[in-house]
Design a protein around this motif. Structure first.
Motif, PDB file in Angstrom:
ATOM      1  N   TYR A  82       0.812  -1.213   0.000  1.00  0.00           N
ATOM      2  CA  TYR A  82       0.000   0.000   0.000  1.00  0.00           C
ATOM      3  C   TYR A  82       0.854   1.274   0.000  1.00  0.00           C
ATOM      4  O   TYR A  82       0.630   2.198  -0.775  1.00  0.00           O
ATOM      5  CB  TYR A  82      -0.998  -0.074   1.164  1.00  0.00           C
ATOM      6  N   LYS A 295      -6.313  -1.717  -0.659  1.00  0.00           N
ATOM      7  CA  LYS A 295      -5.972  -0.444  -0.025  1.00  0.00           C
ATOM      8  C   LYS A 295      -4.978   0.342  -0.881  1.00  0.00           C
ATOM      9  O   LYS A 295      -5.044   1.574  -0.969  1.00  0.00           O
ATOM     10  CB  LYS A 295      -5.389  -0.685   1.373  1.00  0.00           C
ATOM     11  N   ILE A 298      -6.916   2.133  -3.528  1.00  0.00           N
ATOM     12  CA  ILE A 298      -7.633   3.277  -2.955  1.00  0.00           C
ATOM     13  C   ILE A 298      -6.681   4.450  -2.724  1.00  0.00           C
ATOM     14  O   ILE A 298      -6.986   5.602  -3.053  1.00  0.00           O
ATOM     15  CB  ILE A 298      -8.305   2.874  -1.624  1.00  0.00           C
ATOM     16  N   MET A 299      -5.502   4.173  -2.165  1.00  0.00           N
ATOM     17  CA  MET A 299      -4.547   5.239  -1.881  1.00  0.00           C
ATOM     18  C   MET A 299      -4.044   5.882  -3.167  1.00  0.00           C
ATOM     19  O   MET A 299      -3.788   7.088  -3.216  1.00  0.00           O
ATOM     20  CB  MET A 299      -3.376   4.704  -1.056  1.00  0.00           C
ATOM     21  N   VAL A 322     -14.212   8.263  -3.043  1.00  0.00           N
ATOM     22  CA  VAL A 322     -13.199   7.214  -2.876  1.00  0.00           C
ATOM     23  C   VAL A 322     -13.175   6.741  -1.415  1.00  0.00           C
ATOM     24  O   VAL A 322     -13.056   5.535  -1.135  1.00  0.00           O
ATOM     25  CB  VAL A 322     -11.814   7.721  -3.296  1.00  0.00           C
ATOM     26  N   LEU A 323     -13.297   7.677  -0.473  1.00  0.00           N
ATOM     27  CA  LEU A 323     -13.329   7.313   0.945  1.00  0.00           C
ATOM     28  C   LEU A 323     -14.572   6.480   1.273  1.00  0.00           C
ATOM     29  O   LEU A 323     -14.503   5.530   2.057  1.00  0.00           O
ATOM     30  CB  LEU A 323     -13.284   8.576   1.808  1.00  0.00           C
ATOM     31  N   SER A 326     -13.818   3.074   0.058  1.00  0.00           N
ATOM     32  CA  SER A 326     -12.904   2.339   0.942  1.00  0.00           C
ATOM     33  C   SER A 326     -13.661   1.706   2.107  1.00  0.00           C
ATOM     34  O   SER A 326     -13.343   0.597   2.539  1.00  0.00           O
ATOM     35  CB  SER A 326     -11.802   3.273   1.462  1.00  0.00           C
ATOM     36  N   GLU A 327     -14.680   2.398   2.614  1.00  0.00           N
ATOM     37  CA  GLU A 327     -15.469   1.849   3.715  1.00  0.00           C
ATOM     38  C   GLU A 327     -16.294   0.645   3.257  1.00  0.00           C
ATOM     39  O   GLU A 327     -16.390  -0.356   3.962  1.00  0.00           O
ATOM     40  CB  GLU A 327     -16.371   2.940   4.293  1.00  0.00           C
ATOM     41  N   VAL A 331     -11.793  -1.453   3.806  1.00  0.00           N
ATOM     42  CA  VAL A 331     -10.431  -0.951   4.068  1.00  0.00           C
ATOM     43  C   VAL A 331     -10.523   0.554   4.327  1.00  0.00           C
ATOM     44  O   VAL A 331      -9.984   1.363   3.596  1.00  0.00           O
ATOM     45  CB  VAL A 331      -9.477  -1.237   2.885  1.00  0.00           C
ATOM     46  N   PRO A 332     -11.233   0.958   5.377  1.00  0.00           N
ATOM     47  CA  PRO A 332     -11.476   2.385   5.629  1.00  0.00           C
ATOM     48  C   PRO A 332     -10.180   3.166   5.806  1.00  0.00           C
ATOM     49  O   PRO A 332      -9.226   2.700   6.434  1.00  0.00           O
ATOM     50  CB  PRO A 332     -12.316   2.390   6.901  1.00  0.00           C
ATOM     51  N   ILE A 333     -10.173   4.370   5.234  1.00  0.00           N
ATOM     52  CA  ILE A 333      -9.044   5.304   5.359  1.00  0.00           C
ATOM     53  C   ILE A 333      -9.461   6.417   6.312  1.00  0.00           C
ATOM     54  O   ILE A 333     -10.603   6.896   6.254  1.00  0.00           O
ATOM     55  CB  ILE A 333      -8.668   5.916   3.996  1.00  0.00           C
TER      56      ILE A 333
END
Length: 339
Positions: A82, A295, A298-299, A322-323, A326-327, A331-333
């Motif tokens: 990641y 992840k 997503i990043m 995007v956030l 991720s949820e 893989v929540p940020i």
């Protein structure tokens, strides 16, 4: 009288001739021969690129450095998938400054160029190392850009002569202008490389799936949802089951991201499309359905949107989507990094 094409060749071959002077002379030739693609390219090199597609030679590899109170600025690397993906995206900038700015930087004797990051992107990168960071581009990379411009003009002028275009003084015959109009010289500029790479990546992604088409823009959304749920059953884990349960919402968000990306500059839009295609493939193939891999995708998307916060009005909404994604993917940020 001398030939403007042969003069251009000699000056392009001569390192003592300024690249700026070379571009100005090439602009006269391109204008008189009405070679639009070269005219536009020269104007962009002289003025700098804004939202226009960037030639391949202006894409460089930078180095991410963190501040160490004992040793100063030190290179840092990602130790997992990641962070490695995040650093790779951040350290692959396109240099948009005019050629005169790059030449001035070289002449000044500076060690290189330090990129000004958006506050949002900077906060994400700082969070990974808990220290001030910067992205630096070596002086050798800057010199390579300048010399690539010289090479483009040299190869182009050689091709003009090969096509029978010589000129006399600063003029060209009507026949020479007609010859120029029949040829496409855009390949010398290397400006469509990013597009072809994206298309190749897309083709490879589709060819690797014999039973499923992962294009969410078509009529296969139901198939995509079923594929995700099937994979969730095959991979028995809380992570995969969570994706299976949220498949419908995941589809909607990815579709929305594709639509929002249409407002982004072409180069960044293409990067986003590739990351989304890779993400779709990951969540439809059990062997690739891993939290760290997801992840990293997503990043990468967040890094791209962070670079555009002060450029594109919809970048903040894109990041929020995007956030949300991720949820839903499990893989929540941490949202405080982007608020």
């Amino acid at each position: 009288m001398s030939s403007p094409i042969q003069d251009l060749q000699q000056e392009a071959y001569n390192p003592s001739v300024s690249v700026l002077d070379l571009l100005r002379k090439a602009l006269i030739v391109a204008t008189k021969l009405n070679i639009t693609e070269l005219q536009e390219w020269i104007e962009l090199e002289l003025k700098g690129y804004q939202d226009q597609p960037i030639p391949d030679y202006r894409k460089v590899a930078g180095t991410i450095r963190g501040w160490n109170q004992y040793h100063g600025w030190q290179p840092i690397v990602g130790h997992d998938e990641y962070t490695l993906a995040l650093y790779t995206t951040a350290c692959s900038p396109s240099i948009r400054q005019s050629i005169s700015e790059l030449v001035a930087l070289i002449d000044s004797g500076e060690n290189g160029l330090h990129l000004q990051l958006s506050p949002e992107l900077e906060s994400v990168l700082i969070a990974t190392v808990d220290a001030p960071i910067k992205i630096s581009i070596s002086s050798a990379s800057i010199k390579r850009i300048v010399e690539s411009v010289r090479d483009v003009i040299l190869r182009w002028s050689v091709k003009l002569e090969k096509d029978g275009i010589i000129g006399e003084g600063i003029n060209f015959t009507q026949q020479e202008k007609q010859i120029a109009g029949k040829h496409d010289y855009s390949s010398f500029i290397q400006i469509n490389v990013g597009q072809s790479q994206m298309q190749n990546s897309s083709s490879e992604s589709q060819s690797n799936s014999d039973t499923f088409n992962n294009d969410l823009r078509g009529s296969n959304i139901g198939n995509f949802a079923n594929q995700v749920k099937d994979n969730a059953r095959q991979v028995s884990s809380d992570f995969s089951q969570n994706i299976g349960q949220n498949s419908d919402e995941i589809i909607k968000i990815i579709t929305s991201l594709r639509e929002m990306a249409q407002e982004f500059p072409e180069e960044k839009r293409e990067e986003i499309m590739v990351h989304l295609e890779d993400l779709e493939e990951d969540i439809t193939k059990p062997e690739k359905l891993k939290p760290q891999r997801i992840k990293a995708r997503i990043m990468s998307l967040l890094t791209i949107s962070g670079m555009l916060f002060n450029v594109v009005a919809g970048a903040a909404d894109f990041s929020n989507n995007v956030l949300d994604l991720s949820e839903k993917l499990g893989v929540p940020i941490e949202r405080t990094l982007f608020n």
